[in-house]
Design an enzyme around this catalytic site. Structure first.
Site, PDB file in Angstrom:
ATOM      1  N   GLU A   1      -5.294   4.268 -10.513  1.00  0.00           N
ATOM      2  CA  GLU A   1      -5.290   5.232 -10.053  1.00  0.00           C
ATOM      3  C   GLU A   1      -4.536   7.247 -10.003  1.00  0.00           C
ATOM      4  O   GLU A   1      -4.630   8.116  -9.961  1.00  0.00           O
ATOM      5  CB  GLU A   1      -6.718   5.631  -8.451  1.00  0.00           C
ATOM      6  CG  GLU A   1      -8.041   4.924  -9.469  1.00  0.00           C
ATOM      7  CD  GLU A   1      -8.448   5.439 -10.715  1.00  0.00           C
ATOM      8  OE1 GLU A   1      -8.237   7.086 -11.114  1.00  0.00           O
ATOM      9  OE2 GLU A   1      -9.088   4.790 -11.744  1.00  0.00           O
TER      10      GLU A   1
HETATM   11  C1  LIG Z   1      -3.692  -4.601 -11.022  1.00  0.00           C
HETATM   12  C2  LIG Z   1      -3.896  -2.890 -11.607  1.00  0.00           C
HETATM   13  C3  LIG Z   1      -4.922  -2.316 -12.077  1.00  0.00           C
HETATM   14  C4  LIG Z   1      -5.113  -1.729 -12.691  1.00  0.00           C
HETATM   15  N1  LIG Z   1      -6.490  -0.939 -13.131  1.00  0.00           N
HETATM   16  C5  LIG Z   1      -6.651  -0.188 -14.280  1.00  0.00           C
HETATM   17  C6  LIG Z   1      -7.162   0.196 -14.637  1.00  0.00           C
HETATM   18  O1  LIG Z   1      -8.977  -0.276 -14.522  1.00  0.00           O
HETATM   19  N2  LIG Z   1      -8.037   0.700 -15.528  1.00  0.00           N
HETATM   20  C7  LIG Z   1      -6.667   1.565 -15.995  1.00  0.00           C
HETATM   21  O2  LIG Z   1      -6.427   2.539 -17.222  1.00  0.00           O
HETATM   22  N3  LIG Z   1      -5.325   1.508 -15.162  1.00  0.00           N
HETATM   23  C8  LIG Z   1      -5.252   0.434 -14.414  1.00  0.00           C
HETATM   24  N4  LIG Z   1      -4.056   0.112 -14.013  1.00  0.00           N
HETATM   25  C9  LIG Z   1      -2.768   0.652 -15.060  1.00  0.00           C
HETATM   26  C10 LIG Z   1      -2.404   1.954 -13.800  1.00  0.00           C
HETATM   27  O3  LIG Z   1      -4.086   3.294 -14.020  1.00  0.00           O
HETATM   28  C11 LIG Z   1      -1.178   2.211 -14.295  1.00  0.00           C
HETATM   29  O4  LIG Z   1      -0.488   1.465 -14.009  1.00  0.00           O
HETATM   30  C12 LIG Z   1      -0.433   3.606 -13.490  1.00  0.00           C
HETATM   31  O5  LIG Z   1      -1.057   4.810 -13.801  1.00  0.00           O
HETATM   32  C13 LIG Z   1       0.996   3.663 -13.313  1.00  0.00           C
HETATM   33  O6  LIG Z   1       1.271   3.867 -15.270  1.00  0.00           O
HETATM   34  P1  LIG Z   1       2.905   2.811 -14.926  1.00  0.00           P
HETATM   35  O7  LIG Z   1       2.428   1.368 -14.687  1.00  0.00           O
HETATM   36  O8  LIG Z   1       2.635   2.581 -16.846  1.00  0.00           O
HETATM   37  O9  LIG Z   1       3.728   3.108 -15.376  1.00  0.00           O
HETATM   38  P2  LIG Z   1       4.354   4.585 -15.453  1.00  0.00           P
HETATM   39  O10 LIG Z   1       3.701   5.313 -16.170  1.00  0.00           O
HETATM   40  O11 LIG Z   1       5.647   4.037 -16.205  1.00  0.00           O
HETATM   41  O12 LIG Z   1       5.392   5.024 -14.012  1.00  0.00           O
HETATM   42  C14 LIG Z   1       6.388   4.444 -13.477  1.00  0.00           C
HETATM   43  C15 LIG Z   1       7.601   5.307 -12.003  1.00  0.00           C
HETATM   44  O13 LIG Z   1       7.469   6.808 -12.642  1.00  0.00           O
HETATM   45  C16 LIG Z   1       6.546   7.198 -12.388  1.00  0.00           C
HETATM   46  N5  LIG Z   1       6.783   8.604 -12.990  1.00  0.00           N
HETATM   47  C17 LIG Z   1       6.105   8.933 -14.081  1.00  0.00           C
HETATM   48  N6  LIG Z   1       5.332   9.713 -15.230  1.00  0.00           N
HETATM   49  C18 LIG Z   1       6.113  10.572 -14.399  1.00  0.00           C
HETATM   50  C19 LIG Z   1       5.772  12.054 -13.942  1.00  0.00           C
HETATM   51  N7  LIG Z   1       5.904  13.096 -15.544  1.00  0.00           N
HETATM   52  N8  LIG Z   1       6.712  12.186 -12.919  1.00  0.00           N
HETATM   53  C20 LIG Z   1       7.027  12.512 -11.720  1.00  0.00           C
HETATM   54  N9  LIG Z   1       7.220  10.982 -12.057  1.00  0.00           N
HETATM   55  C21 LIG Z   1       6.407  10.108 -12.975  1.00  0.00           C
HETATM   56  C22 LIG Z   1       5.298   6.912 -11.583  1.00  0.00           C
HETATM   57  O14 LIG Z   1       5.294   7.510 -10.932  1.00  0.00           O
HETATM   58  C23 LIG Z   1       5.754   5.569 -11.028  1.00  0.00           C
HETATM   59  O15 LIG Z   1       6.717   5.732 -10.091  1.00  0.00           O
HETATM   60  C24 LIG Z   1      -4.405  -0.737 -13.263  1.00  0.00           C
HETATM   61  C25 LIG Z   1      -2.651  -1.625 -12.899  1.00  0.00           C
HETATM   62  C26 LIG Z   1      -2.319  -2.606 -12.421  1.00  0.00           C
HETATM   63  C27 LIG Z   1      -1.595  -2.614 -11.698  1.00  0.00           C
END
Ligand SMILES: Cc1cc2nc3c(=O)[nH]c(=O)nc-3n(C[C@H](O)[C@H](O)[C@H](O)COP(=O)(O)OP(=O)(O)OC[C@H]3O[C@@H](n4cnc5c(N)ncnc54)[C@H](O)[C@@H]3O)c2cc1C
Length: 615
Positions: A455
């Site tokens: 989220e």
């Molecule tokens: C169990 C589980 C359930 C999930 N359920 C859903 C779902 O139902 N629907 C859905 O759409 N998604 C879902 N997700 C996905 C989840 O919302 C994402 O994993 C999350 O939004 C982070 O994206 P990412 O994993 O690509 O991390 P990234 O975006 O790659 O982030 C990696 C790190 O970099 C930081 N970061 C990234 N961009 C920036 C920025 N601009 N400024 C500062 N810091 C930054 C982040 O805070 C984080 O610490 C789920 C994930 C899991 C593991």
């Protein structure tokens, strides 16, 4: 130890920490008497404790099974979901015209905490359905609402929320799932989504996917995104299920925790025939998705509270039973009930329950105080949301909307951060036993961790707070809020009650620190935004320290007026003790946090620490 829903506690916080009583005095919630509130939350607490909680550990052990595109939920989950939906719990806050109960969001928020305390993997699924209901009710075409809302509100069908793709996590605008207009006004969807919660399961016969995609020719980034409703089965005549849509789950993920919540890789349009329906206008999908996300962010914050509550209950129960060590005879100490019982039963040389040791008490007090503060912040967010819909005049609705917007990232990030902190302390209280799975303490820790990530990660919440919410209305929204905190400080001081100790002074410092950091942040955003961003997470924590501390003080003041005794929600001595502990041991960190924000940024930006220079 079994979870016991703290219904009286929640109701007291709702009324006196979160502003429900004040809202009622202002003319909101008139149709909801105390008896109704007690009855609804009492019944929710019973269902959570008796039906859902027993499924938590077995759900974690079994996990979900994926075979040939289908997901089988753990034993007992389907029946529990059926009974839960039949009880009307899915539609607590949904509009009555679609079969919901039309109760306040604040009441639903209290329920959401209890579902998630009992079994977070269970509580997570319905939250997404509820969020979808809100977006569809606000933005959907009439025909679409008629076809889907009654079944989504009743819980007969469940919903999902789908943004994430491999290259598009926090950066939602990078997503590539495509949509093409068809002749009949629907769209054909093609692409894939990862990490989709409850993307496939056998709890309901149909699943309604709320999917962000880009229509051919739409602009890049978030400005070109549209929101689509994509059913697993298209509705047939007479409310029956029609043909299977061209979509499938490709696999489920093996995860650290939340084993009973299926996390799916979804594929749309293998055969070029995945039918989707637009919600709202083309390229305006983010507006509709934000309706879903704000609801879901608060719900995820409540998951943090929920896990913290369960972990705290379990740790207290364990600390009362586990005997280790003796009390140092020369130590001056405050004798608690457990300690007296221990001495009476076993004599002074026998080992005592570990709750008698000061360091264990410190952990338990920290757990309880953080949990209560986070609960108050989440419920206050829900009350602000209700005000933004129900307040009689436009100005009041706008102010409440800004308050909800300001508090939402704090509710999400602070509550989920403390969820993991408290669950970790819960393991510490158990010692080595906590590391062993049978205790259940380890499951809380594993389950809680994801809430800091999904989220919108907590880092993204902090950025949202600092770059969008703090500048709201030229800083007037946050400024007005800090003034309210100061009124609480004045009230604590005016009470002149020695039981509050240094609560007034520590909270005054916290409010001053927040004001100082806010002023600095607003100025920095204009001239050195990197420095403001470097302090964003710290700013959010500082905000929560001041806000949570004042809300606990509000509760303590109300309990003091009420004169309640131990056992009822008011519990005068208990409320004051928690407010004082929070102020003197947690909010006291506020001046240091302010200093980190205003002086620490330069060090974050330094290039020579071995992690590379900022780009
Ligand atoms: C169990 C589980 C359930 C999930 N359920 C859903 C779902 O139902 N629907 C859905 O759409 N998604 C879902 N997700 C996905 C989840 O919302 C994402 O994993 C999350 O939004 C982070 O994206 P990412 O994993 O690509 O991390 P990234 O975006 O790659 O982030 C990696 C790190 O970099 C930081 N970061 C990234 N961009 C920036 C920025 N601009 N400024 C500062 N810091 C930054 C982040 O805070 C984080 O610490 C789920 C994930 C899991 C593991």
């Amino acid at each position: 130890m079994a979870y016991r829903a703290p219904v009286e506690d929640i109701i007291f916080t709702l009324k006196h920490g979160a502003g429900f009583a004040k809202a009622r005095a202002d003319g909101l919630y008139q149709e909801l008497g105390d008896d109704d509130l007690n009855a609804v939350l009492g019944e929710a607490g019973r269902f959570a404790s008796q039906v859902l909680a027993p499924l938590n550990a077995s759900g974690d052990r079994h996990g979900t099974l994926f075979r040939d595109g289908e997901v089988t939920m753990p034993p007992g989950w389907k029946e529990a979901y059926r009974d839960w939906a039949a009880g009307g719990w899915n539609g607590v806050a949904a509009p009555t015209e679609w079969g919901g109960q039309g109760l306040p969001h604040a009441v639903n928020a209290a329920c959401i905490e209890m579902w998630n305390s009992a079994a977070m993997a269970f509580g997570l699924g319905p939250v997404l359905t509820m969020a979808g209901v809100d977006a569809l009710a606000a933005f959907g075409a009439e025909e679409l609402k008629k076809a889907y809302l009654p079944k989504l509100v009743s819980g007969e069908w469940m919903g999902t929320m789908e943004l994430t793709e491999p290259q598009a996590g926090s950066d939602v605008g990078a997503l590539r799932t495509r949509a093409e207009r068809a002749h009949d006004g629907s769209y054909r969807i093609a692409g894939s989504k990862i990490f989709i919660t409850y993307g496939e399961h056998d709890l309901t016969e149909n699943i309604v996917h709320f999917v962000l995609a880009r229509i051919a020719g739409a602009p890049d980034g978030t400005k070109g995104l549209s929101l689509f409703l994509i059913p697993k089965f298209l509705p047939g005549p007479n409310g029956r299920l029609g043909v299977r849509n061209d979509l499938r789950a490709n696999r489920i993920e093996h995860k650290l925790g939340l084993h009973a919540s299926p996390t799916c890789h979804m594929i749309y349009g293998d055969h070029g025939d995945c039918v989707g329906y637009l919600i709202g206008q083309e390229n305006r999908g983010m507006a509709a998705m934000f309706t879903m996300m704000n609801e879901a962010r608060l719900a995820v914050g409540l998951q943090g509270v929920a896990i913290a509550e369960t972990a705290t209950q379990q740790a207290i129960a364990y600390a009362r039973e586990r005997r280790q060590g003796r009390l140092h005879p020369s130590l001056p100490r405050v004798r608690g009930r457990e300690e007296e019982e221990a001495s009476a039963d076993n004599g002074p040389t026998e080992s005592v329950p570990i709750i008698a040791h000061m360091d264990v008490r410190r952990m338990l007090m920290t757990m309880r105080a953080l949990t209560r503060a986070a609960r108050a912040i989440c419920l206050a967010t829900a009350v602000a949301l209700d005000r933004s819909h129900l307040a009689p005049d436009g100005d009041a609705r706008k102010a409440a909307h800004e308050r909800a917007a300001l508090l939402t990232p704090v509710a999400k990030a602070f509550s989920t951060d403390i969820g993991t902190e408290v669950a970790s302390l819960g393991i510490q209280v158990h010692g080595g036993t906590g590391f062993i799975e049978e205790t259940g303490a380890a499951q809380h820790y594993r389950d809680s961790r994801i809430a800091q990530i999904y989220e919108g990660t907590n880092g993204i919440q902090a950025i949202d707070l600092v770059t969008r919410k703090v500048p709201l209305n030229g800083g007037a929204a946050v400024g007005g809020y800090i003034e309210e905190l100061r009124r609480t400080v004045d009230a604590v001081r005016a009470a002149n009650d020695p039981a509050f100790g240094a609560t007034g002074e520590r909270l005054a410092e916290a409010a001053d620190s927040l004001a100082q950091a806010t002023e600095w942040t607003l100025a920095a955003l204009a001239v050195k935004p990197d420095a403001a961003l470097a302090g964003a997470t710290t700013y959010l924590r500082l905000f929560a320290a001041a806000a949570g501390g004042c809300m606990l003080a509000d509760e303590a003041l109300a309990a003091a007026r009420h004169g309640g005794t131990s056992g009822d929600g008011a519990d005068r001595a208990g409320r004051i003790a928690i407010a004082r502990f929070f102020a003197e041991n947690l909010a006291v960190q506020a001046p240091a946090l302010a200093r980190m924000i205003t002086e620490g940024a330069d060090a974050v930006l330094m290039a020579d620490a071995g992690i590379g220079a900022p780009l």
